[in-house]
Design a protein around this motif. Structure first.
Motif, PDB file in Angstrom:
ATOM      1  N   GLN A 227       0.907  -1.159  -0.057  1.00 17.86           N
ATOM      2  CA  GLN A 227       0.006   0.127  -0.155  1.00 17.86           C
ATOM      3  C   GLN A 227       0.749   1.153  -0.193  1.00 17.86           C
ATOM      4  OE1 GLN A 227      -3.568  -0.149   0.030  1.00 17.86           O
ATOM      5  NE2 GLN A 227      -2.929  -2.226  -0.537  1.00 17.86           N
ATOM      6  N   LEU A 228       0.418   2.426  -0.536  1.00 17.15           N
ATOM      7  CA  LEU A 228       1.229   3.565  -0.410  1.00 17.15           C
ATOM      8  C   LEU A 228       0.310   4.551   0.427  1.00 17.15           C
ATOM      9  CD1 LEU A 228       3.428   5.352  -1.854  1.00 17.15           C
ATOM     10  CD2 LEU A 228       1.795   6.130  -3.446  1.00 17.15           C
ATOM     11  N   ASP A 229       0.770   4.921   1.589  1.00 15.68           N
ATOM     12  CA  ASP A 229       0.358   5.598   2.507  1.00 15.68           C
ATOM     13  C   ASP A 229       1.064   6.884   2.510  1.00 15.68           C
ATOM     14  OD1 ASP A 229      -0.760   7.081   4.608  1.00 15.68           O
ATOM     15  OD2 ASP A 229      -0.028   5.603   6.319  1.00 15.68           O
ATOM     16  N   LEU A 230       0.402   8.047   2.099  1.00 16.01           N
ATOM     17  CA  LEU A 230       0.820   9.557   2.184  1.00 16.01           C
ATOM     18  C   LEU A 230       0.231  10.513   3.088  1.00 16.01           C
ATOM     19  CD1 LEU A 230       1.087   9.773  -1.816  1.00 16.01           C
ATOM     20  CD2 LEU A 230       2.917   9.141  -0.407  1.00 16.01           C
ATOM     21  N   SER A 231      -0.619   9.790   3.931  1.00 17.63           N
ATOM     22  CA  SER A 231      -1.436  10.704   4.702  1.00 17.63           C
ATOM     23  C   SER A 231      -0.559  11.463   5.632  1.00 17.63           C
ATOM     24  CB  SER A 231      -2.221   9.767   5.707  1.00 17.63           C
ATOM     25  OG  SER A 231      -1.304   8.887   6.522  1.00 17.63           O
ATOM     26  N   HIS A 232       0.778  11.111   5.785  1.00 19.15           N
ATOM     27  CA  HIS A 232       1.277  12.140   6.721  1.00 19.15           C
ATOM     28  C   HIS A 232       2.026  13.514   6.012  1.00 19.15           C
ATOM     29  CE1 HIS A 232       4.036   9.358   4.941  1.00 19.15           C
ATOM     30  NE2 HIS A 232       5.086   9.949   5.096  1.00 19.15           N
TER      31      HIS A 232
ATOM     32  N   SER B  69      -3.460  17.861 -15.089  1.00 19.44           N
ATOM     33  CA  SER B  69      -2.618  16.998 -14.284  1.00 19.44           C
ATOM     34  C   SER B  69      -1.935  17.925 -13.193  1.00 19.44           C
ATOM     35  CB  SER B  69      -1.806  16.117 -15.016  1.00 19.44           C
ATOM     36  OG  SER B  69      -0.916  16.957 -15.867  1.00 19.44           O
ATOM     37  N   LYS B  70      -1.583  18.949 -13.416  1.00 20.01           N
ATOM     38  CA  LYS B  70      -0.544  19.932 -12.526  1.00 20.01           C
ATOM     39  C   LYS B  70      -1.421  19.847 -11.350  1.00 20.01           C
ATOM     40  CE  LYS B  70       2.504  20.660 -15.548  1.00 20.01           C
ATOM     41  NZ  LYS B  70       3.862  19.920 -15.552  1.00 20.01           N
ATOM     42  N   LEU B  71      -2.828  19.843 -11.317  1.00 20.46           N
ATOM     43  CA  LEU B  71      -3.548  19.946  -9.859  1.00 20.46           C
ATOM     44  C   LEU B  71      -3.153  18.739  -8.854  1.00 20.46           C
ATOM     45  CD1 LEU B  71      -6.950  20.907 -11.108  1.00 20.46           C
ATOM     46  CD2 LEU B  71      -5.543  22.408  -9.837  1.00 20.46           C
ATOM     47  N   ARG B  72      -2.669  17.499  -9.577  1.00 23.39           N
ATOM     48  CA  ARG B  72      -2.089  16.538  -8.617  1.00 23.39           C
ATOM     49  C   ARG B  72      -0.884  16.926  -7.783  1.00 23.39           C
ATOM     50  NH1 ARG B  72      -4.457  11.415  -9.288  1.00 23.39           N
ATOM     51  NH2 ARG B  72      -5.468  11.073 -11.416  1.00 23.39           N
ATOM     52  N   LYS B  73      -0.038  17.538  -8.399  1.00 23.08           N
ATOM     53  CA  LYS B  73       1.071  18.134  -7.575  1.00 23.08           C
ATOM     54  C   LYS B  73       0.764  19.271  -6.780  1.00 23.08           C
ATOM     55  CE  LYS B  73       4.000  17.401 -11.789  1.00 23.08           C
ATOM     56  NZ  LYS B  73       5.072  18.000 -12.667  1.00 23.08           N
ATOM     57  N   LEU B  74      -0.162  20.038  -7.127  1.00 30.51           N
ATOM     58  CA  LEU B  74      -0.486  21.260  -6.434  1.00 30.51           C
ATOM     59  C   LEU B  74      -1.364  20.723  -5.017  1.00 30.51           C
ATOM     60  CD1 LEU B  74      -1.292  23.578  -9.356  1.00 30.51           C
ATOM     61  CD2 LEU B  74       0.193  24.073  -7.520  1.00 30.51           C
ATOM     62  N   GLU B  75      -1.917  19.722  -5.163  1.00 34.06           N
ATOM     63  CA  GLU B  75      -2.441  19.150  -3.681  1.00 34.06           C
ATOM     64  C   GLU B  75      -1.592  19.238  -2.709  1.00 34.06           C
ATOM     65  OE1 GLU B  75      -6.223  16.501  -4.153  1.00 34.06           O
ATOM     66  OE2 GLU B  75      -4.542  15.523  -4.461  1.00 34.06           O
TER      67      GLU B  75
ATOM     68  N   GLY C 160       2.403  13.722  -5.864  1.00 35.34           N
ATOM     69  CA  GLY C 160       0.682  13.806  -6.550  1.00 35.34           C
ATOM     70  C   GLY C 160       0.784  12.616  -7.545  1.00 35.34           C
ATOM     71  N   TYR C 161       2.013  12.366  -8.098  1.00 40.60           N
ATOM     72  CA  TYR C 161       1.755  11.215  -9.209  1.00 40.60           C
ATOM     73  C   TYR C 161       2.357   9.904  -8.762  1.00 40.60           C
ATOM     74  CZ  TYR C 161      -0.276  13.322 -13.375  1.00 40.60           C
ATOM     75  OH  TYR C 161      -1.136  13.630 -14.034  1.00 40.60           O
ATOM     76  N   ALA C 162       3.052   9.952  -7.466  1.00 38.23           N
ATOM     77  CA  ALA C 162       3.282   8.786  -6.782  1.00 38.23           C
ATOM     78  C   ALA C 162       1.930   8.153  -6.466  1.00 38.23           C
ATOM     79  CB  ALA C 162       4.170   8.855  -5.746  1.00 38.23           C
ATOM     80  N   ASP C 163       0.941   9.151  -5.843  1.00 37.83           N
ATOM     81  CA  ASP C 163      -0.398   8.749  -5.516  1.00 37.83           C
ATOM     82  C   ASP C 163      -1.168   8.388  -6.803  1.00 37.83           C
ATOM     83  OD1 ASP C 163      -2.520   8.687  -3.567  1.00 37.83           O
ATOM     84  OD2 ASP C 163      -3.408  10.377  -4.883  1.00 37.83           O
TER      85      ASP C 163
END
Length: 337
Positions: free
Chosen positions: A6-11, A54-60, A172-175
């Motif tokens: 799993q990929l956990d980016l919640s932190h 797609s840049k919105l993924r990074k901007l999150e 954002g793109y790892a997600d």
């Protein structure tokens, strides 16, 4: 392409800009027309805020970090028709931050469509202040100097790099890699290749880092560079992929073999139209009703078409193309069509 991890980016600090996972759709007519591989698209052009893309993924993640640091102003850099700059302005407007864009005349175009329409029109509507620099200027250096001026006035400024492609932005793109894996598993599709454009390197770097973190083969991602030549872009992308992977897990490492980049669709340079780009944009529009931008997606999809026609991608294979958005750029390139 299921993963046992799993990929956990919640932190990581994050401000949600995507309402749902973007869909994966089969290009049935175009696949039949070409008579080769099964072509699919990941519709990141459907991320709606600010004209989409797609840049919105990074901007999150970038906006999340900026807000965590208490920023009241965000500055970023790009070419005059930068999609990233336009979306940064939109995101800043939604978050209540001041926004300044340092844009260079990096593309040798001086017609009014290019200089005053498309993304640059939207930058103004979103309320951003635009600094108009010549193509030879060092935009990031100017941005840092401007940030220092504003800090001297008591402002808290967050400077965002070209394309939002810092390691934080690349998360954002790892997600997105995890999103693709989950969707492929749910739809029962095994993708043989994922094709993307590479401008500042962040999308490919993030996807590669994400696949490594998930324990999957990262070389499934193949990029077509639209900015720099392949070798320097490979070095840049590898470095960003490693930085991103190590943000996720300090024990992860990206090998150079994971970075697959082709430069044959770049043409004379960044933002300069090619015949293969025009053909790709027209073919996608006329057969599937989907719109590619002329700077990134058009050139990368031209590369995908060449790979199908040359037999590199063959019947029975499943190829996923990531549609990055950038629709406003089409209006700036009216004369190219």
């Amino acid at each position: 392409m299921p993963s046992s991890r799993q990929l956990d980016l919640s932190h990581f600090p994050r401000r949600t800009l995507l309402e749902n996972p973007t869909p994966i759709q089969h290009l049935a007519r175009l696949s039949a027309h070409l008579g080769g591989a099964n072509l699919y698209v990941k519709r990141d052009d459907l991320i709606g805020l600010g004209g989409g893309g797609s840049k919105l993924r990074k901007l999150e993640f970038l906006l999340g970090e900026a807000c965590e640091l208490g920023a009241d102003t965000i500055i970023t850099v790009g070419a005059r028709q930068s999609n990233h700059a336009r979306l940064t302005a939109a995101v800043a407007a939604r978050a209540g931050l001041a926004c300044e864009l340092v844009l260079t005349r990096a593309v040798p175009r001086f017609d009014s469509d290019y200089t005053d329409n498309g993304n640059i029109l939207l930058d103004d509507l979103f309320g951003a202040r635009v600094h108009d620099l010549p193509g030879t200027a060092n935009a990031l250096e100017f941005a840092e100097q401007r940030a220092d001026e504003l800090r001297a006035q008591g402002r808290n400024v967050y400077v965002c790099p070209l394309g939002g492609s810092s390691a934080v932005g690349c998360l954002g793109y790892a997600d997105c890699a995890a999103e693709i894996v989950a969707q492929a598993d749910a739809q029962g599709i095994a993708f043989d290749r994922i094709v993307v454009p590479n401008g500042s390197g962040g999308m490919q770097a993030g996807l590669v880092a994400g696949f490594i973190a998930l324990g999957l083969d990262p070389s499934i991602v193949a990029a077509h560079t639209v900015l720099a030549q392949a070798e320097p872009m490979r070095t840049t992308t590898l470095d960003k992929a490693n930085q991103t992977a190590q943000l996720i897990d300090a024990n992860l490492h990206v090998e150079s073999s994971a970075i697959v980049i082709d430069e044959t669709q770049r043409g004379p340079g960044y933002g300069i139209p090619t015949d293969s780009m025009r053909e790709a944009v027209r073919l996608m529009a006329s057969m599937e009703g989907l719109l590619l931008d002329p700077v990134y997606g058009g050139k990368a999809f031209a590369g995908l078409l060449h790979s199908v026609r040359s037999g590199e991608y063959v019947a029975g294979q499943n190829i996923l193309f990531v549609m990055t958005g950038g629709l406003p750029g089409l209006f700036a390139y009216r004369s190219a069509f």
